[in-house]
Scaffold this motif. Structure first.
Motif, PDB file in Angstrom:
ATOM      1  N   LEU A   1      29.889 -42.475  51.815  1.00 54.31           N
ATOM      2  CA  LEU A   1      28.542 -42.082  52.259  1.00 54.31           C
ATOM      3  C   LEU A   1      27.876 -41.283  51.150  1.00 54.31           C
ATOM      4  O   LEU A   1      27.746 -40.049  51.217  1.00 54.31           O
ATOM      5  CB  LEU A   1      28.639 -41.261  53.551  1.00 54.31           C
ATOM      6  N   VAL A   2      27.429 -41.963  50.112  1.00 51.03           N
ATOM      7  CA  VAL A   2      26.975 -41.287  48.895  1.00 51.03           C
ATOM      8  C   VAL A   2      25.746 -40.418  49.161  1.00 51.03           C
ATOM      9  O   VAL A   2      25.690 -39.257  48.739  1.00 51.03           O
ATOM     10  CB  VAL A   2      26.674 -42.326  47.794  1.00 51.03           C
ATOM     11  N   GLU A   3      24.740 -40.970  49.845  1.00 55.56           N
ATOM     12  CA  GLU A   3      23.518 -40.189  50.094  1.00 55.56           C
ATOM     13  C   GLU A   3      23.817 -38.956  50.956  1.00 55.56           C
ATOM     14  O   GLU A   3      23.297 -37.864  50.698  1.00 55.56           O
ATOM     15  CB  GLU A   3      22.456 -41.059  50.784  1.00 55.56           C
ATOM     16  N   PHE A   4      24.661 -39.141  51.956  1.00 56.37           N
ATOM     17  CA  PHE A   4      25.009 -38.011  52.819  1.00 56.37           C
ATOM     18  C   PHE A   4      25.829 -36.976  52.038  1.00 56.37           C
ATOM     19  O   PHE A   4      25.606 -35.764  52.149  1.00 56.37           O
ATOM     20  CB  PHE A   4      25.790 -38.505  54.032  1.00 56.37           C
ATOM     21  N   ALA A   5      26.770 -37.437  51.231  1.00 58.16           N
ATOM     22  CA  ALA A   5      27.571 -36.518  50.414  1.00 58.16           C
ATOM     23  C   ALA A   5      26.681 -35.729  49.462  1.00 58.16           C
ATOM     24  O   ALA A   5      26.924 -34.540  49.208  1.00 58.16           O
ATOM     25  CB  ALA A   5      28.630 -37.295  49.638  1.00 58.16           C
ATOM     26  N   PHE A   6      25.656 -36.391  48.929  1.00 61.43           N
ATOM     27  CA  PHE A   6      24.699 -35.714  48.047  1.00 61.43           C
ATOM     28  C   PHE A   6      23.960 -34.625  48.817  1.00 61.43           C
ATOM     29  O   PHE A   6      23.834 -33.483  48.351  1.00 61.43           O
ATOM     30  CB  PHE A   6      23.715 -36.744  47.489  1.00 61.43           C
ATOM     31  N   GLU A   7      23.478 -34.961  50.007  1.00 61.70           N
ATOM     32  CA  GLU A   7      22.739 -33.997  50.838  1.00 61.70           C
ATOM     33  C   GLU A   7      23.599 -32.770  51.152  1.00 61.70           C
ATOM     34  O   GLU A   7      23.144 -31.622  51.042  1.00 61.70           O
ATOM     35  CB  GLU A   7      22.302 -34.678  52.138  1.00 61.70           C
ATOM     36  N   VAL A   8      24.845 -33.015  51.528  1.00 63.42           N
ATOM     37  CA  VAL A   8      25.734 -31.900  51.889  1.00 63.42           C
ATOM     38  C   VAL A   8      26.014 -31.035  50.673  1.00 63.42           C
ATOM     39  O   VAL A   8      26.003 -29.798  50.746  1.00 63.42           O
ATOM     40  CB  VAL A   8      27.038 -32.418  52.502  1.00 63.42           C
ATOM     41  N   ARG A   9      26.272 -31.666  49.543  1.00 65.90           N
ATOM     42  CA  ARG A   9      26.572 -30.885  48.335  1.00 65.90           C
ATOM     43  C   ARG A   9      25.367 -30.061  47.887  1.00 65.90           C
ATOM     44  O   ARG A   9      25.521 -28.930  47.416  1.00 65.90           O
ATOM     45  CB  ARG A   9      27.018 -31.814  47.206  1.00 65.90           C
ATOM     46  N   MET A  10      24.174 -30.610  48.011  1.00 66.64           N
ATOM     47  CA  MET A  10      22.985 -29.844  47.634  1.00 66.64           C
ATOM     48  C   MET A  10      22.879 -28.577  48.470  1.00 66.64           C
ATOM     49  O   MET A  10      22.576 -27.487  47.959  1.00 66.64           O
ATOM     50  CB  MET A  10      21.727 -30.701  47.804  1.00 66.64           C
ATOM     51  N   GLU A  11      23.123 -28.711  49.762  1.00 70.69           N
ATOM     52  CA  GLU A  11      23.066 -27.526  50.619  1.00 70.69           C
ATOM     53  C   GLU A  11      24.240 -26.600  50.345  1.00 70.69           C
ATOM     54  O   GLU A  11      24.083 -25.372  50.353  1.00 70.69           O
ATOM     55  CB  GLU A  11      23.046 -27.934  52.093  1.00 70.69           C
ATOM     56  N   ALA A  12      25.412 -27.171  50.103  1.00 67.07           N
ATOM     57  CA  ALA A  12      26.589 -26.346  49.823  1.00 67.07           C
ATOM     58  C   ALA A  12      26.387 -25.524  48.552  1.00 67.07           C
ATOM     59  O   ALA A  12      26.831 -24.371  48.477  1.00 67.07           O
ATOM     60  CB  ALA A  12      27.830 -27.216  49.703  1.00 67.07           C
ATOM     61  N   THR A  13      25.735 -26.098  47.564  1.00 64.53           N
ATOM     62  CA  THR A  13      25.459 -25.348  46.335  1.00 64.53           C
ATOM     63  C   THR A  13      24.697 -24.065  46.650  1.00 64.53           C
ATOM     64  O   THR A  13      25.020 -22.985  46.138  1.00 64.53           O
ATOM     65  CB  THR A  13      24.648 -26.211  45.352  1.00 64.53           C
ATOM     66  N   GLU A  14      23.698 -24.174  47.499  1.00 70.24           N
ATOM     67  CA  GLU A  14      22.926 -22.980  47.863  1.00 70.24           C
ATOM     68  C   GLU A  14      23.772 -21.993  48.654  1.00 70.24           C
ATOM     69  O   GLU A  14      23.711 -20.777  48.430  1.00 70.24           O
ATOM     70  CB  GLU A  14      21.687 -23.374  48.664  1.00 70.24           C
ATOM     71  N   VAL A  15      24.568 -22.502  49.596  1.00 67.83           N
ATOM     72  CA  VAL A  15      25.420 -21.619  50.404  1.00 67.83           C
ATOM     73  C   VAL A  15      26.393 -20.855  49.519  1.00 67.83           C
ATOM     74  O   VAL A  15      26.526 -19.627  49.614  1.00 67.83           O
ATOM     75  CB  VAL A  15      26.187 -22.437  51.468  1.00 67.83           C
ATOM     76  N   PHE A  16      27.069 -21.562  48.623  1.00 72.31           N
ATOM     77  CA  PHE A  16      28.050 -20.920  47.749  1.00 72.31           C
ATOM     78  C   PHE A  16      27.371 -19.904  46.827  1.00 72.31           C
ATOM     79  O   PHE A  16      27.875 -18.801  46.620  1.00 72.31           O
ATOM     80  CB  PHE A  16      28.785 -21.960  46.906  1.00 72.31           C
ATOM     81  N   GLN A  17      26.220 -20.289  46.278  1.00 75.11           N
ATOM     82  CA  GLN A  17      25.533 -19.416  45.329  1.00 75.11           C
ATOM     83  C   GLN A  17      25.020 -18.153  46.007  1.00 75.11           C
ATOM     84  O   GLN A  17      25.108 -17.059  45.451  1.00 75.11           O
ATOM     85  CB  GLN A  17      24.368 -20.175  44.677  1.00 75.11           C
ATOM     86  N   GLN A  18      24.487 -18.292  47.207  1.00 73.49           N
ATOM     87  CA  GLN A  18      23.870 -17.147  47.872  1.00 73.49           C
ATOM     88  C   GLN A  18      24.898 -16.244  48.544  1.00 73.49           C
ATOM     89  O   GLN A  18      24.530 -15.171  49.023  1.00 73.49           O
ATOM     90  CB  GLN A  18      22.854 -17.634  48.920  1.00 73.49           C
TER      91      GLN A  18
END
Length: 692
Positions: free
Chosen positions: A40-57
């Motif tokens: 699920l490439v598009e979904f994996a991309f969406e989750v990772r984009m949000e995860a990047t913000e969660v991890f960073q913040q």
């Protein structure tokens, strides 16, 4: 365990309401892992984009490196595959990566330089201003000891236009002030930074206030420094990701003649080192802590025992000021040596040496809760108590001052000054702990929990209740405190949903049982079941097993009619937990018991609308269980009984949907159609119910 796409999307949605922490990080990583496995490439991309913000913040930027790199590579390969707007988000996230990567000494500076060069190329290619690139080049130069280059980037940035990819009006001055302070340009730093103190982004105003502490003190602005410290600390006190800002506030305590306040902050937050955001933040906090501890030692008080709160089930052993100072000094020197080896200079070792040797700057600065700033905030009683605290501190009577602060905190709370009440009580509880007054410390923690809960600081209230329960022996519990099970239930309520609140409610239920408080026991047990994550396995393991064992113990007794409502709630909570495991027979048996109890209650009091509504729900759930067991006749009887129990004004859609399914299944198409029309049930509704 395999996961479907629907499972993953539901798990991803559930992370949106989870607090930052290990459980949320693990859930996001699980979604990513299974999405990759399913392609699920598009979904994996969406989750990772949000995860990047969660991890960073939060406090895990190292995790963000991986998710960001994957998304950047995927976007570069197939930019057309992903929905619009992602390129600008990736360019924004470049700033996060640069601001974090140089704070890890194991990452070569060449990699940071490459990242900055890539960021600049992409910004120029997209027609964006280099403002943000210059800002982050300057931050890296300052952190690695190249102050001449940091000044150069600062001056270039000041002449460059901002755009949508620039940081906000609070964060840009914060980074500029950091550079100016390193250059010794304090007056300029204050002029530039003060307007940003009203900024309201997620990083502000705690960042700019923390950066201004040193220039305020070095220019004799003690009152502004005290206010900046108070404002910053209120925002960072509950966020382990703010370890770097907390270091500046600790250093302020050493500089301003407030080592006692600094000692309080060390005891309260030393556990944050276990999950330090970056090695740089780790080093700075530890160095600032050494400065505070050294000031305490210089004052001739290096022997007090430091006691630390329990955090996530772990508690650091008690220690002395002298021992902790030695431990942290060694930690700082080791980290500074790693940075210097990477940077090719001695900048961080020299800088941290100055921090650890920090002493007072100018006259001592009075802080909220102990100084005269409270005089304008309330009436004569506050004035009198403030003077009393100051006099006791001056006389060296720290325990007496702590008791006076408790009284001051209670007065401030009554006068609607919750922030000041919390400050006074926080200082008091540490002093009471330090000087061996466990009963009074417990009472003060209870006061703090009430202050925070009454003013919507649920996280702080939960922290204080957790400390009260985990760190206080029953022998030290004053009679004025609520009983332990009441405190467990209150903490469970504050914590929301998950394993810990479920465990707290279970402990409350067991405590109420021992005290003979049956209704409270049942209510707490229901909450334990509702708060626990639903099981999707056949086995009962761990905490869930303990909760359901307690439920079975309760249900084995003949129910008292006075507790029908609570017993029915236990039955329904039990069924909710076991339904996903395929134990439909057991579920149906418990729902039949609940039906009998509610029908008996309604026979005794037919005017009880709550019982009628609950009976409707129970009958509907019973019908669903019977249908799963392959008994459509019993399912139809339960569904029609639910419709009858609801009456004309009750909620009947779910019961009608079940009845329509059963009628359709046995060939009564016209009756089913009539029922569907009366309750606005569509064919799609039937199809979805059958799939479920």
């Amino acid at each position: 365990m395999s996961r479907t796409e629907q499972d993953l999307r539901e798990l991803f949605r559930s992370t949106h309401v989870m607090p930052d922490g290990a459980a949320k990080f693990a859930a996001l990583e699980e979604v990513i892992r299974h999405a990759d496995a399913l392609g699920l490439v598009e979904f994996a991309f969406e989750v990772r984009m949000e995860a990047t913000e969660v991890f960073q913040q939060s406090w895990a930027p190292a995790k963000a490196f991986l998710t960001f790199s994957w998304c950047l590579a995927a976007y570069d390969r197939e930019p057309g595959r992903f929905e619009g707007g992602h390129e600008e988000t990736l360019l924004w996230q470049f700033k996060w990566m640069v601001s974090s990567v140089h704070q890890f000494p194991e990452i070569p500076l060449g990699r940071t330089a490459d990242l900055l060069d890539d960021m600049e190329r992409r910004y120029r290619r997209g027609g964006h201003s280099p403002h943000a690139v210059l800002q982050h080049r300057g931050l890296v130069a300052e952190a690695t000891g190249d102050l001449a280059r940091a000044q150069e980037y600062y001056e270039q940035m000041a002449l460059t236009r901002r755009d949508a990819l620039s940081d906000c009006s609070g964060c840009v001055p914060s980074s500029q002030v950091r550079t100016l302070v390193a250059l010794g340009r304090d007056e300029e730093a204050i002029r530039l930074g003060e307007p940003a103190r009203g900024s309201g982004c997620t990083e502000q105003p705690q960042w700019i206030n923390s950066e201004l502490l040193l220039p305020y003190l070095r220019t004799g602005r003690g009152e502004q420094a005290a206010e900046a410290h108070r404002t910053a600390y209120r925002r960072i006190r509950g966020n382990p990701g703010s370890l770097g800002e907390l270091a500046s506030n600790l250093l302020f305590c050493a500089h301003s003649g407030n080592p006692g306040r600094g000692l309080d902050l060390i005891e309260r937050h030393l556990s944050w080192l276990d999950r330090a955001r970056t090695p740089l933040a780790d080093m700075e906090f530890a160095a600032a802590a050494v400065a505070v501890l050294s000031a305490v030692e210089t004052g001739g008080d290096g022997a007090p025992v430091l006691r630390f709160p329990t955090v996530e089930g772990r508690r650091r052993p008690d220690t002395t000021v002298t021992a902790l100072a030695a431990e942290l000094r060694e930690r700082v020197l080791a980290l500074a040596a790693r940075f210097d080896a990477r940077n090719g200079n001695g900048y961080q070792s020299a800088r941290m040496g100055e921090w650890m040797a920090a002493g007072p700057i100018g006259e001592p600065v009075p802080l909220p809760g102990t100084g005269t700033d409270l005089r304008s905030r309330s009436g004569e009683r506050v004035h009198r108590l403030t003077d009393r605290v100051a006099a006791l501190v001056a006389a060296g009577d720290r325990p007496g001052a702590a008791r006076a602060r408790v009284e001051l905190a209670e007065t401030l709370l009554a006068a609607e000054h919750p922030a000041e009440a919390a400050e006074a009580a926080e200082e008091a509880v540490r002093e009471l702990d330090r000087y061996g007054a466990p009963e009074e410390a417990a009472s003060c923690r209870w006061l703090l929990a009430r202050v925070h809960q009454q003013h919507a600081r649920r996280g702080d209230a939960a922290e204080r209740l957790r400390q009260l329960l985990d760190d206080t022996d029953d022998a030290d519990r004053p009679a004025s405190l609520p009983a332990r099970p009441d405190l467990e239930a209150r903490l469970g309520e504050l914590l929301g949903n998950g394993a810990e609140p479920a465990a707290r409610y279970l402990a409350a239920s067991l405590g109420f049982a021992a005290a003979g408080r049956t209704a409270d026991r049942l209510r707490a047990l229901v909450q334990a079941m509702w708060r626990h994550p639903y099981s999707d396995t056949e086995a009962e393991t761990g905490l869930l097993r303990d909760i359901l064992t307690e439920a079975r113990t309760v249900l084995a007794d003949a129910p008292d009619p006075a507790h029908t409502g609570e017993v029915v709630a236990v039955l329904r909570g039990y069924v909710d937990q076991i339904r996903a495991t395929g134990r439909h027979r057991e579920a149906a048996d418990h729902l039949t018991t609940a039906r009998t109890l509610l029908e008996q209650q309604l026979a005794a009091d037919r005017a009880d609308p709550g019982a009628a509504e609950e009976l409707t729900d129970v009958l509907t759930e019973l019908g669903q269980a019977r249908l799963r067991l392959g008994d459509p006749a019993a399912a139809e009887e339960a569904a029609l009984a639910a419709l009858a129990a609801a009456g004309d004004d009750g909620y009947t859609w779910d019961a009608a949907l079940l009845a329509a399914r059963v009628l359709r299944a046995r060939g009564a198409a016209s009756e089913a159609a009539e029922l569907m029309a009366a309750h606005d049930i569509t064919e799609d509704d039937l199809s979805e119910a059958e799939e479920y």
